[in-house]
Design a protein around this motif. Structure first.
Motif, PDB file in Angstrom:
ATOM      1  N   ASP A 226       0.835  -1.197   0.000  1.00  0.00           N
ATOM      2  CA  ASP A 226       0.000   0.000   0.000  1.00  0.00           C
ATOM      3  C   ASP A 226       0.870   1.248   0.000  1.00  0.00           C
ATOM      4  OD1 ASP A 226      -2.439  -1.513   0.315  1.00  0.00           O
ATOM      5  OD2 ASP A 226      -1.867  -1.790   2.410  1.00  0.00           O
ATOM      6  N   THR A 227       0.424   2.257  -0.746  1.00  0.00           N
ATOM      7  CA  THR A 227       0.998   3.591  -0.697  1.00  0.00           C
ATOM      8  C   THR A 227      -0.049   4.518  -0.087  1.00  0.00           C
ATOM      9  OG1 THR A 227       2.368   3.237  -2.662  1.00  0.00           O
ATOM     10  CG2 THR A 227       1.922   5.513  -2.043  1.00  0.00           C
ATOM     11  N   THR A 228       0.285   5.129   1.036  1.00  0.00           N
ATOM     12  CA  THR A 228      -0.657   5.985   1.749  1.00  0.00           C
ATOM     13  C   THR A 228      -0.172   7.427   1.707  1.00  0.00           C
ATOM     14  OG1 THR A 228      -1.224   4.176   3.250  1.00  0.00           O
ATOM     15  CG2 THR A 228      -1.846   6.400   3.923  1.00  0.00           C
TER      16      THR A 228
ATOM     17  N   GLU B 198      -5.254   5.819   0.174  1.00  0.00           N
ATOM     18  CA  GLU B 198      -4.409   4.627   0.189  1.00  0.00           C
ATOM     19  C   GLU B 198      -4.555   3.917  -1.138  1.00  0.00           C
ATOM     20  OE1 GLU B 198      -4.903   0.521   2.464  1.00  0.00           O
ATOM     21  OE2 GLU B 198      -4.146   2.083   3.823  1.00  0.00           O
TER      22      GLU B 198
ATOM     23  N   SER C 133      -1.023  11.304   3.047  1.00  0.00           N
ATOM     24  CA  SER C 133      -1.781  12.036   4.063  1.00  0.00           C
ATOM     25  C   SER C 133      -1.214  13.434   4.224  1.00  0.00           C
ATOM     26  CB  SER C 133      -1.758  11.299   5.407  1.00  0.00           C
ATOM     27  OG  SER C 133      -0.431  11.171   5.885  1.00  0.00           O
TER      28      SER C 133
END
Length: 428
Positions: free
Chosen positions: A247-249, A262, A251
């Protein structure tokens, strides 16, 4: 102008530890007994069950069943100087350059080997062939190139060896390799200026990437007694083909939840194969001398591409397909060392190794700030009984100064480290 986020799974896997005895992203901490002589005789000496990694053919030299395991402790430091940062002409990047980014690290290893009959041995080992852990301060001037990197590869290796005669043996072990990675970095508000020019002065956004996979490989070795005093060994560690999913999150972006999210990340990467060869010479009844060389095919890491799916169309340019050029080159490392048997209970060791970096000033990054290094080692083994041995080794690692020159940051990095390895072996 396009700002690419380099804090991706690719960077995590390609990240290099400044604290280990092998260069690039490889770890050498699989044996305290071998560490004392700078691993110079790793492929040609079977001191205990850790030969399962160094040369699986060496298991045939073990007379009894034995279990051997230990820990390596690494304390590294980095000096960063002449740092500069800018997003673009007229857009300087301010920040700190503490250099204290490698935490105190512990690396475990363990092995079990048992004879099946006079010719056949079997064993199993657990060790870490690759890994890195680094954590720059949040205000790091090079934060857009990377902040935190944590990569662990743990290998389980069931192994067999076969002795054709008293002189020639072979060994083979399939490897089951689990990789996990986690890393973070910052993205400047200017990266979103194409959405709204006012974002050029927005606060940094945070990016976190996680992923894991299992790959399979093998280790193959041969050990030959050339004569009563000279042994030659050769070990091949195969490549590992990983297909990471994670996963690439994102924020803290300027538009908050509109852009935050995400995304699924995928990365194909190959850990390189290596060939280790060494000779062990019994100069006197008490003195053994070692010489070894290791070739690693780092050129497999020319560059890496990460595909993120489900990305907000407004972020496609930044987080859709992320590429990073590495341009690594194959390397040779060389080592010499020796062991002196003081008496039946005590042996002392010493060694020296030179290890070339797979990268250069043109391609070095904050996640891979390694340069050519020299390694000096001392070690000792104590056998209070014929069944029990304790080994310890100390290493000092000194690297040449190397320049990092990336899109938004450049600086000189100079790394050094102290290492301590402890190991216990019990025979039964």
């Amino acid at each position: 102008m396009k700002y690419s986020n380099k804090a991706v799974l690719a960077a995590a896997i390609a990240a290099a530890s400044t604290q280990v005895m092998a260069n690039g992203l490889a770890l050498n901490e699989q044996s305290a007994s071998s560490a004392g002589s700078a691993y110079a005789g790793r492929a040609s000496t079977a001191a205990n069950a850790s030969t399962l990694y160094g040369n699986p053919a060496g298991m045939s030299r073990l007379d009894r069943a034995e279990v051997s395991g230990g820990l390596a402790f690494i304390d590294a430091s980095t000096d960063i100087s002449d740092a500069e940062g800018q997003l673009a002409p007229g857009l300087p990047v301010s920040g700190t350059n503490d250099g204290d980014m490698v935490p105190f690290t512990t690396i475990p290893f363990g092995y079990y080997v048992s004879p099946i009959n006079d010719k056949l041995h079997a064993g199993i080992g657990v060790y870490a062939p690759f890994g890195v852990e680094s954590d720059y301060e949040d205000s790091f001037q090079g934060r857009y190139q990377g902040v935190t990197s944590m990569v662990q590869v743990v290998t389980i290796q069931p192994t067999i060896s076969y002795a054709f005669n008293d002189s020639v043996s072979v060994g083979f072990g399939p490897t089951i390799n689990h990789i996990s990675g986690e890393l973070t970095s910052k993205v400047p508000g200017a990266a979103f200026a194409q959405i709204n020019p006012a974002f050029v002065n927005a606060a940094d956004s945070d990016v976190e990437i996680e992923g894991n996979d299992i790959a399979y490989g093998f280790n193959l070795g041969t050990l030959i007694a050339v004569n009563d005093r000279l042994d030659w060994g050769l070990t091949y560690h195969s490549k590992m083909d990983f297909s990471l999913e994670g996963d690439t999150t994102v924020s803290g972006s300027p538009l908050g939840t509109v852009l935050d999210g995400e995304y699924d990340a995928e990365l194909d990467i190959t850990m390189p194969e290596s060939v280790d060869t060494s000779v062990s010479f019994q100069a006197t009844d008490n003195l053994d001398l070692y010489m070894g060389a290791t070739w690693t095919r780092w050129s497999r890491l020319e560059g890496i591409e990460v595909e993120n799916s489900g990305v907000n169309p407004l972020l496609q340019a930044q987080f859709g397909t992320i590429t990073e050029e590495l341009n690594w080159e194959d390397t040779w490392s060389f080592a010499v060392g020796g062991a002196y048997q003081l008496n039946p209970k005590w042996v002392v060791r010493a060694g020296y190794a030179t290890d070339k970096s797979p990268t250069s000033d043109a391609d070095r990054t904050v996640r891979i700030p390694v340069s050519d290094r020299d390694i000096y080692t001392l070690g000792a083994g104590w056998s209070p009984t014929a069944d029990l041995t304790f080994d310890a080794a100390y290493a000092y690692i000194n690297e040449e100064k190397g320049r990092v020159s990336q899109d938004t940051y450049s600086a000189d990095f100079e790394n050094s480290a102290h290492g301590l390895a402890l190991q216990a072996t019990y025979r039964f």
